[in-house]
Design a protein around this motif. Structure first.
Motif, PDB file in Angstrom:
ATOM      1  N   VAL A 197     -70.944 -65.106  -5.503  1.00  0.00           N
ATOM      2  CA  VAL A 197     -71.749 -66.100  -4.796  1.00  0.00           C
ATOM      3  C   VAL A 197     -73.182 -65.611  -4.619  1.00  0.00           C
ATOM      4  O   VAL A 197     -74.136 -66.397  -4.728  1.00  0.00           O
ATOM      5  CB  VAL A 197     -71.103 -66.437  -3.440  1.00  0.00           C
ATOM      6  CG1 VAL A 197     -72.027 -67.293  -2.592  1.00  0.00           C
ATOM      7  CG2 VAL A 197     -69.771 -67.146  -3.653  1.00  0.00           C
ATOM      8  N   ALA A 198     -73.365 -64.325  -4.364  1.00  0.00           N
ATOM      9  CA  ALA A 198     -74.719 -63.788  -4.211  1.00  0.00           C
ATOM     10  C   ALA A 198     -75.526 -63.984  -5.482  1.00  0.00           C
ATOM     11  O   ALA A 198     -76.692 -64.418  -5.437  1.00  0.00           O
ATOM     12  CB  ALA A 198     -74.657 -62.307  -3.838  1.00  0.00           C
ATOM     13  N   VAL A 199     -74.931 -63.678  -6.620  1.00  0.00           N
ATOM     14  CA  VAL A 199     -75.642 -63.856  -7.891  1.00  0.00           C
ATOM     15  C   VAL A 199     -75.926 -65.333  -8.143  1.00  0.00           C
ATOM     16  O   VAL A 199     -77.015 -65.710  -8.591  1.00  0.00           O
ATOM     17  CB  VAL A 199     -74.823 -63.243  -9.043  1.00  0.00           C
ATOM     18  CG1 VAL A 199     -75.446 -63.582 -10.391  1.00  0.00           C
ATOM     19  CG2 VAL A 199     -74.730 -61.731  -8.872  1.00  0.00           C
ATOM     20  N   MET A 200     -74.961 -66.196  -7.843  1.00  0.00           N
ATOM     21  CA  MET A 200     -75.164 -67.630  -8.028  1.00  0.00           C
ATOM     22  C   MET A 200     -76.287 -68.151  -7.131  1.00  0.00           C
ATOM     23  O   MET A 200     -77.137 -68.941  -7.563  1.00  0.00           O
ATOM     24  CB  MET A 200     -73.865 -68.391  -7.735  1.00  0.00           C
ATOM     25  CG  MET A 200     -73.924 -69.879  -8.050  1.00  0.00           C
ATOM     26  SD  MET A 200     -72.489 -70.787  -7.413  1.00  0.00           S
ATOM     27  CE  MET A 200     -71.149 -69.855  -8.162  1.00  0.00           C
ATOM     28  N   ALA A 201     -76.305 -67.705  -5.886  1.00  0.00           N
ATOM     29  CA  ALA A 201     -77.349 -68.150  -4.969  1.00  0.00           C
ATOM     30  C   ALA A 201     -78.723 -67.656  -5.409  1.00  0.00           C
ATOM     31  O   ALA A 201     -79.727 -68.386  -5.312  1.00  0.00           O
ATOM     32  CB  ALA A 201     -77.042 -67.665  -3.549  1.00  0.00           C
ATOM     33  N   THR A 206     -83.847 -67.420  -5.210  1.00  0.00           N
ATOM     34  CA  THR A 206     -84.739 -66.264  -5.124  1.00  0.00           C
ATOM     35  C   THR A 206     -85.451 -66.039  -6.456  1.00  0.00           C
ATOM     36  O   THR A 206     -85.059 -66.575  -7.504  1.00  0.00           O
ATOM     37  CB  THR A 206     -83.967 -64.979  -4.755  1.00  0.00           C
ATOM     38  OG1 THR A 206     -83.078 -64.639  -5.822  1.00  0.00           O
ATOM     39  CG2 THR A 206     -83.170 -65.168  -3.477  1.00  0.00           C
ATOM     40  N   GLU A 207     -86.471 -65.220  -6.401  1.00  0.00           N
ATOM     41  CA  GLU A 207     -87.223 -64.854  -7.602  1.00  0.00           C
ATOM     42  C   GLU A 207     -86.974 -63.408  -7.997  1.00  0.00           C
ATOM     43  O   GLU A 207     -87.659 -62.874  -8.877  1.00  0.00           O
ATOM     44  CB  GLU A 207     -88.722 -65.082  -7.368  1.00  0.00           C
ATOM     45  CG  GLU A 207     -89.085 -66.543  -7.136  1.00  0.00           C
ATOM     46  CD  GLU A 207     -90.572 -66.742  -6.920  1.00  0.00           C
ATOM     47  OE1 GLU A 207     -91.294 -65.721  -6.869  1.00  0.00           O
ATOM     48  OE2 GLU A 207     -91.007 -67.905  -6.814  1.00  0.00           O
ATOM     49  N   ASP A 208     -86.030 -62.745  -7.354  1.00  0.00           N
ATOM     50  CA  ASP A 208     -85.666 -61.390  -7.718  1.00  0.00           C
ATOM     51  C   ASP A 208     -84.159 -61.250  -7.596  1.00  0.00           C
ATOM     52  O   ASP A 208     -83.462 -62.179  -7.188  1.00  0.00           O
ATOM     53  CB  ASP A 208     -86.387 -60.359  -6.838  1.00  0.00           C
ATOM     54  CG  ASP A 208     -86.050 -60.525  -5.357  1.00  0.00           C
ATOM     55  OD1 ASP A 208     -85.443 -61.556  -4.996  1.00  0.00           O
ATOM     56  OD2 ASP A 208     -86.396 -59.634  -4.559  1.00  0.00           O
ATOM     57  N   GLY A 209     -83.648 -60.091  -7.969  1.00  0.00           N
ATOM     58  CA  GLY A 209     -82.217 -59.882  -7.927  1.00  0.00           C
ATOM     59  C   GLY A 209     -81.564 -60.140  -9.280  1.00  0.00           C
ATOM     60  O   GLY A 209     -82.207 -60.593 -10.240  1.00  0.00           O
ATOM     61  N   ILE A 210     -80.274 -59.862  -9.351  1.00  0.00           N
ATOM     62  CA  ILE A 210     -79.540 -60.018 -10.609  1.00  0.00           C
ATOM     63  C   ILE A 210     -79.469 -61.490 -11.017  1.00  0.00           C
ATOM     64  O   ILE A 210     -79.557 -61.816 -12.204  1.00  0.00           O
ATOM     65  CB  ILE A 210     -78.134 -59.416 -10.460  1.00  0.00           C
ATOM     66  CG1 ILE A 210     -78.238 -57.898 -10.284  1.00  0.00           C
ATOM     67  CG2 ILE A 210     -77.259 -59.749 -11.671  1.00  0.00           C
ATOM     68  CD1 ILE A 210     -76.917 -57.205 -10.044  1.00  0.00           C
ATOM     69  N   GLY A 211     -79.311 -62.386 -10.038  1.00  0.00           N
ATOM     70  CA  GLY A 211     -79.278 -63.810 -10.366  1.00  0.00           C
ATOM     71  C   GLY A 211     -80.562 -64.281 -11.014  1.00  0.00           C
ATOM     72  O   GLY A 211     -80.539 -65.051 -11.980  1.00  0.00           O
ATOM     73  N   ALA A 212     -81.711 -63.820 -10.500  1.00  0.00           N
ATOM     74  CA  ALA A 212     -82.989 -64.174 -11.107  1.00  0.00           C
ATOM     75  C   ALA A 212     -83.088 -63.590 -12.517  1.00  0.00           C
ATOM     76  O   ALA A 212     -83.650 -64.226 -13.424  1.00  0.00           O
ATOM     77  CB  ALA A 212     -84.140 -63.673 -10.237  1.00  0.00           C
TER      78      ALA A 212
END
Length: 263
Positions: A197-201, A206-212
């Motif tokens: 869920v964190a990656v999906m969110a 967000t503009e950073d992180g693994i999802g970005a």
């Protein structure tokens, strides 16, 4: 009968050997799929590792830290609040009837809906991701704790009342070991949900992180980079589970480990 250190060492090695066999089998299937469908659709393990090295040189560590903080913050909040409420709901029938339907409703709301609501309420950023993780994992920890409290041994409760054992001591010494056997499997499940869920969110909020990073890989049609980010997420999940939750479970449930060793 208590086993010797060499015997326990052999058991541990065999356990790791079984896990390693599963990993090698997965990697082999992954390589086979890459050969069948081509490296563009499904990059192989070597392609993913090469892309991972490139991403790491481009400061992927910052993305890993950002995602780890958001996933673990939301998970920790959900674990504390959900477990506490679940234990109380399992000990009190009235509270259990009141909170049970709420937990069911929360479990039925898809994560993408929480993401949309979080963006509307908090705007884009870390807070939206942390809230989404907490909202989606709290019902899981609540359900595990409630079931553990509801199925506690009534005979121990009656014995405590006969011998006038203080309620807090009854909870800690009589019921907590049993409740923990339900809580930890629920927390391990919630931890896996938290990372996903964190990656999906992050993909939306967000503009950073693994999802970005995954969003950027999608835009650039860089399948190898997408697989590299996925490998990172899986590695982080396994590290959190086996480096945090499993050791804590062993400390909280020494009787279970002794029972396994004696077989």
């Amino acid at each position: 009968m208590k086993q010797s250190l060499p015997t326990r060492g052999v058991i541990a090695v065999l356990g790791w050997g079984g896990s390693l066999t599963g990993v090698l089998l997965f990697v082999a299937l992954w390589e086979w799929g890459s050969q069948v469908y081509g490296s563009f659709l499904l990059p192989g393990p070597r392609d993913a590792l090469g892309a991972l090295g490139r991403l790491w040189r481009e400061d992927a560590a910052a993305a890993v830290l950002a995602t780890t903080w958001r996933a673990m913050s939301g998970f920790a909040l959900a674990a504390v609040v959900g477990t506490a409420l679940g234990v109380l709901a399992g000990l009190s029938r009235t509270l259990g009837r009141a909170l049970g339907p709420v937990s069911t409703v929360l479990l039925g709301i898809p994560p993408i809906a929480w993401i949309v609501l979080a963006i509307l309420w908090f705007g884009s950023g870390s807070l939206a991701t942390v809230y989404t993780v907490m909202a989606t994992t709290l019902p899981v920890s609540f359900a595990g704790a409630q079931m553990g409290a509801m199925t506690r041994d009534r005979r121990l409760q009656e014995m405590g009342e006969v011998f006038s054992v203080p309620p807090l001591m009854r909870l800690i010494d009589f019921h907590l070991p049993h409740i923990a056997s339900y809580v930890f499997p629920a927390l391990i499940t919630a931890l896996g949900v938290a990372w996903k869920v964190a990656v999906m969110a992050e993909l939306f909020a967000t503009e950073d992180g693994i999802g970005a990073g995954l969003a950027l890989a999608r835009v650039n049609l860089d399948t190898a980079a997408a697989m590299a980010w996925i490998v990172l997420v899986v590695a982080l999940l396994l590290t959190a589970e086996h480096g945090l939750l499993r050791p804590l479970q062993r400390r909280m449930e020494p009787w279970r480990q002794a029972g396994r060793g004696g077989r």
